[in-house]
Design a protein around this motif. Structure first.
Motif, PDB file in Angstrom:
ATOM      1  N   GLN A  50       1.337  -2.689   3.321  1.00 50.07           N
ATOM      2  CA  GLN A  50       1.897  -3.644   3.907  1.00 50.07           C
ATOM      3  C   GLN A  50       1.636  -5.063   3.635  1.00 50.07           C
ATOM      4  OE1 GLN A  50       2.944  -3.697   8.970  1.00 50.07           O
ATOM      5  NE2 GLN A  50       1.265  -4.977   8.343  1.00 50.07           N
ATOM      6  N   LEU A  51       0.283  -5.147   3.872  1.00 56.50           N
ATOM      7  CA  LEU A  51       0.445  -6.265   3.181  1.00 56.50           C
ATOM      8  C   LEU A  51      -0.091  -7.199   1.991  1.00 56.50           C
ATOM      9  CD1 LEU A  51      -1.135  -9.001   4.069  1.00 56.50           C
ATOM     10  CD2 LEU A  51      -3.164  -8.857   3.338  1.00 56.50           C
ATOM     11  N   VAL A  52       0.070  -6.301   0.668  1.00 55.52           N
ATOM     12  CA  VAL A  52      -0.057  -5.823  -0.713  1.00 55.52           C
ATOM     13  C   VAL A  52       1.512  -6.010  -0.595  1.00 55.52           C
ATOM     14  CG1 VAL A  52       0.044  -4.579  -2.937  1.00 55.52           C
ATOM     15  CG2 VAL A  52      -2.161  -4.864  -1.530  1.00 55.52           C
ATOM     16  N   GLY A  53       3.120  -5.983  -0.113  1.00 57.98           N
ATOM     17  CA  GLY A  53       3.273  -5.189  -0.458  1.00 57.98           C
ATOM     18  C   GLY A  53       5.122  -6.936  -0.037  1.00 57.98           C
ATOM     19  N   PHE A  54       4.481  -7.613   1.000  1.00 53.95           N
ATOM     20  CA  PHE A  54       4.933  -8.841   1.285  1.00 53.95           C
ATOM     21  C   PHE A  54       4.143  -9.731   0.460  1.00 53.95           C
ATOM     22  CE2 PHE A  54       5.180  -7.297   6.201  1.00 53.95           C
ATOM     23  CZ  PHE A  54       6.456  -8.300   5.980  1.00 53.95           C
ATOM     24  N   LEU A  55       3.041  -9.596  -0.104  1.00 52.91           N
ATOM     25  CA  LEU A  55       2.522 -10.992  -0.896  1.00 52.91           C
ATOM     26  C   LEU A  55       3.525  -9.942  -2.608  1.00 52.91           C
ATOM     27  CD1 LEU A  55       0.885 -12.795  -2.495  1.00 52.91           C
ATOM     28  CD2 LEU A  55      -0.664 -10.799  -3.301  1.00 52.91           C
ATOM     29  N   VAL A  56       3.954  -9.058  -2.869  1.00 47.67           N
ATOM     30  CA  VAL A  56       4.803  -8.482  -4.660  1.00 47.67           C
ATOM     31  C   VAL A  56       6.045  -9.800  -3.817  1.00 47.67           C
ATOM     32  CG1 VAL A  56       5.854  -7.411  -5.585  1.00 47.67           C
ATOM     33  CG2 VAL A  56       3.814  -6.475  -5.251  1.00 47.67           C
ATOM     34  N   THR A  57       6.424  -9.359  -2.712  1.00 49.61           N
ATOM     35  CA  THR A  57       7.539  -9.798  -2.142  1.00 49.61           C
ATOM     36  C   THR A  57       7.654 -11.075  -2.663  1.00 49.61           C
ATOM     37  OG1 THR A  57       8.555  -8.015  -0.875  1.00 49.61           O
ATOM     38  CG2 THR A  57       9.503  -9.920  -0.547  1.00 49.61           C
ATOM     39  N   PHE A  58       6.830 -12.101  -2.130  1.00 47.56           N
ATOM     40  CA  PHE A  58       6.810 -13.768  -1.663  1.00 47.56           C
ATOM     41  C   PHE A  58       6.932 -14.070  -3.228  1.00 47.56           C
ATOM     42  CE2 PHE A  58       6.791 -13.797   3.154  1.00 47.56           C
ATOM     43  CZ  PHE A  58       7.089 -14.416   2.784  1.00 47.56           C
TER      44      PHE A  58
END
Length: 277
Positions: A50-58
């Protein structure tokens, strides 16, 4: 799970009979929480992906829209702030687990044992710190993989990581309180969503210069902004003053004050609610 709980309680009784106190009981509760995390793949995936997914998205979806900020690449601006703001998101599960333990009677069973009941809370915080360190380490590695670069020293980078852990220690008590108040997992998850306006209304993801006046006033005076800027300033090194207007020390002191204040207030509230039952 029941076997693990039974083993934990039996060990707690034995440890208490031998004269063990709060520290030993807290370690036993923390061990139980960490083992539960490790033995539940869903928790590992959600807590990490979840944290990594948000990071890559931003980084790739929004990064192109914002561009550089005062000569600093968006990825170098956003990653430190994102990791700092990711601390509360990572700890949302704390409220849910605490509420479920209360709802299922596990906490009541621990209270009946001849061991300090406060170990339920302190053990949970210790476990949160371990899980948070794992999640932040993975997010940091992903940050480097997608283009983030450390402009400060390695020591400053480690200080930034430690600051995030301290921030997590403070916010653990926030989510423990929410779990105790909610008393069931679904309600706890709903209450935990209050973290969204605090994190998004900050400087974690974008500069606050372009925000409306009312939102900017809020963003400038809340803990996530100070923590994000503190972590950002440490990773920027000599570039901190030209980009942020102040050196790392200015932001770190204020971030520490916020962290200690949050810890004291919510620790007191959580203990009061816990004792009231």
């Amino acid at each position: 799970m029941s076997t693990l709980k039974g083993t934990t309680m039996t060990t707690a009784v034995t440890a208490r009979d031998r004269g063990a106190g709060l520290s030993t009981a807290s370690l036993l509760v923390a061990k139980r929480a960490v083992l539960t995390f490790l033995r539940t793949p869903q928790l590992i995936i959600v807590g990490t992906v979840q944290l990594v997914g948000f990071l890559v998205t931003f980084r790739y979806v929004f990064g192109g829209a914002f561009g550089d900020y005062k000569g600093l690449a968006y990825v170098d601006f956003a990653v430190p702030g994102f990791i700092a703001a990711g601390v509360p998101f990572t700890l949302i599960g704390t409220a849910v687990v605490m509420a479920e333990d209360l709802h299922t009677g596990f906490i009541d069973r621990l209270r009946s044992l001849p061991s300090p009941s406060a170990a339920v809370l302190t053990g949970r915080v210790l476990a949160d710190t371990v899980v948070l360190a794992w999640s932040l380490a993975v997010a940091t590695l992903v940050g480097f993989a997608i283009g983030f670069r450390l402009h400060g020293s390695v020591l400053q980078g480690l200080a930034a990581f430690g600051l995030c852990l301290l921030f997590g220690l403070a916010f653990s008590w926030v989510f423990i309180l929410l779990g105790l108040v909610a008393r069931n997992g679904q309600a706890a998850q709903g209450l935990s969503l209050l973290v969204f306006p605090v994190t998004f209304g900050s400087s974690a993801y974008v500069p606050i210069d372009g925000m409306p006046g009312w939102l900017r006033a809020f963003a400038e005076n809340q803990p996530v902004t100070w923590m994000a800027n503190a972590v950002r300033a440490l990773t920027l090194g000599d570039k901190a003053v030209p980009v942020l207007g102040h050196g790392a020390g200015y932001f770190v002191v204020r971030a520490l004050i916020w962290s200690v204040a949050i810890m004291i207030v919510f620790f007191g509230l959580a203990v009061a609610v816990f004792r009231r039952g």
